[in-house]
Design an enzyme around this catalytic site. Structure first.
Site, PDB file in Angstrom:
ATOM      1  N   SER A 125      57.809  50.307  19.312  1.00  0.00           N
ATOM      2  CA  SER A 125      57.416  51.682  19.047  1.00  0.00           C
ATOM      3  C   SER A 125      58.002  52.255  17.772  1.00  0.00           C
ATOM      4  O   SER A 125      58.535  53.363  17.751  1.00  0.00           O
ATOM      5  CB  SER A 125      57.779  52.578  20.237  1.00  0.00           C
ATOM      6  OG  SER A 125      56.983  53.732  20.225  1.00  0.00           O
ATOM      7  N   ASP A 171      56.713  56.769  24.595  1.00  0.00           N
ATOM      8  CA  ASP A 171      57.449  56.349  23.405  1.00  0.00           C
ATOM      9  C   ASP A 171      58.110  57.536  22.724  1.00  0.00           C
ATOM     10  O   ASP A 171      59.279  57.478  22.319  1.00  0.00           O
ATOM     11  CB  ASP A 171      56.505  55.641  22.425  1.00  0.00           C
ATOM     12  CG  ASP A 171      55.893  54.389  23.010  1.00  0.00           C
ATOM     13  OD1 ASP A 171      56.388  53.911  24.056  1.00  0.00           O
ATOM     14  OD2 ASP A 171      54.912  53.883  22.440  1.00  0.00           O
TER      15      ASP A 171
END
Length: 383
Positions: A125, A171
């Site tokens: 991420s 995320d």
């Protein structure tokens, strides 16, 4: 990343000192994959690598961006930022400017530099870290108020609405709210969160398969559409189903046979994965690493067979890891379609584990694996 290194990177790119800089960590998800955009449960941890963005205000209405690690630069107008296939790395910054403008927040034009120490395309991420760091930076430059929860929401909006990836909010929440030494149990419907200690001092070892993925061009958005189709059908069969979060075991037994075969598999993964996340938290809090290993392996199997987002390289890495006694959990992490596996490993065995995985992977695939040992870390901050 250290403040001095970030400021030096800006000076190298812009020949000026920055006015402000922000850092946001990447994340590794221990369990709970593809549940976030289905309003389910996830268990990520922020890691001690990430993305830093630094900037100085400049006159006019044009932004200048430098990708320090790529040795590239570009400009874009404040009024109408557009995605640019020649400089896709700039879309995340533009997306944040776009999302702020939608809320009526105009940020000053600036010259900005982006740098990071987290691998791109490894399922860790880096994009969410970039977005969260950009929001923090622009908040500092613009002097406006924006609470931490709104930072995560706005960063997600940038990725959904501008970059074009229909991701959930896991995320961005992990990057914003990570805590040192702990994972984050997140309810993606209410956004309630609590921290979970990783048992027995187990180390988080991430193995990058070297198979790169791109969420925008992968089957990620297709999987989301398939889940939405499942929700539409199930909601017509049982009132009260708003998302797959609302679907339980009894619903599977009564209604799943009425779903198209592919949609059934996608829904089965999400429902079972939500249950695994909560059971994994219970196992971690009680120190039941044997159960945790079983749950993580079951998660990978479900992602491979029902959600169909694994690949041969990831399957091999998980197989190799689970055969080692010092490993107490292994599965793909991130969206899949390549990327990395996450492994929970006894501290004294990290080196031998890494050597064994690297050698086995090379023998089976001819590829080299990049291996990282991460510490659960604090969330985003101004440098």
């Amino acid at each position: 990343m250290k403040r001095e290194a970030v400021f030096a990177a800006f000076r190298e790119a812009a020949n000026h000192d920055p006015e402000a800089a922000a850092f946001a960590p990447g994340r590794v998800n221990l369990i709970g994959e593809h549940t976030d955009y289905n309003e389910g449960f996830v268990l990520p941890a922020a890691v001690d690598r990430g993305v830093a963005v630094s900037a100085r205000r400049i006159p006019g209405d044009t932004f200048t961006l430098h990708a320090v690690d790529l040795h590239e630069s570009c400009t874009f107008p404040r009024a109408a930022p557009e995605r640019d296939a020649k400089h896709p790395w700039a879309d995340y910054f533009k997306g944040v400017v776009w999302a702020l403008a939608k809320r009526g927040i105009d940020v000053p034009a600036c010259e900005a530099a982006v740098t990071g120490d987290i691998p791109r395309g490894a399922g860790l991420s880096s994009s969410a870290a970039y977005e969260v760091a950009t929001v923090l930076l622009l908040r500092a430059l613009g002097g406006f108020e924006l609470p931490s929860l709104e930072i995560a929401k706005l960063a997600r909006e940038a990725e959904n609405g501008f970059v074009g990836v229909a991701c959930g909010i896991m995320d961005q929440m992990a990057s914003t709210f990570g805590e040192k030494g702990r994972a984050l149990l997140l309810d993606c419907r209410s956004l309630a969160r609590e921290t979970v200690e990783i048992p027995s001092g187990l180390k988080i070892v991430v193995v990058n398969s070297g198979v790169r993925h791109s969420l925008s061009s992968s089957g990620y958005n297709k999987r989301r559409t398939e889940c939405e189709e499942g929700v539409r059908i199930l909601a017509s069969l049982r009132p009260g189903v708003r998302s797959l979060r609302d679907v339980g075991t009894e619903d599977q037994e009564r209604f799943f046979a009425m779903l198209p075969p592919v949609v059934l598999k996608r829904c089965r993964h999400v429902v079972s994965e939500n249950a695994r996340v909560l059971e994994a938290v219970t196992a971690m809090r009680s120190g039941d690493t044997a159960r945790l290993k079983i749950l993580m392996a079951a998660s990978h199997t479900s992602l491979r067979d029902d959600y169909e987002v694994s690949c041969p390289e990831l399957d091999i890495l998980v197989e190799l890891a689970l055969a080692l006694p010092a490993c107490h959990g292994a599965r793909l992490t991130g969206a899949g379609f390549g990327g990395s596996t996450v492994n929970l490993v006894e501290p004294a065995a990290v080196e031998s584990f890494s050597q064994s995985i690297a050698a086995g992977y090379r023998n089976r695939t001819g590829r080299s694996a990049e291996i990282y040992v991460f510490k659960p870390s604090a969330g985003a901050q101004i440098l």
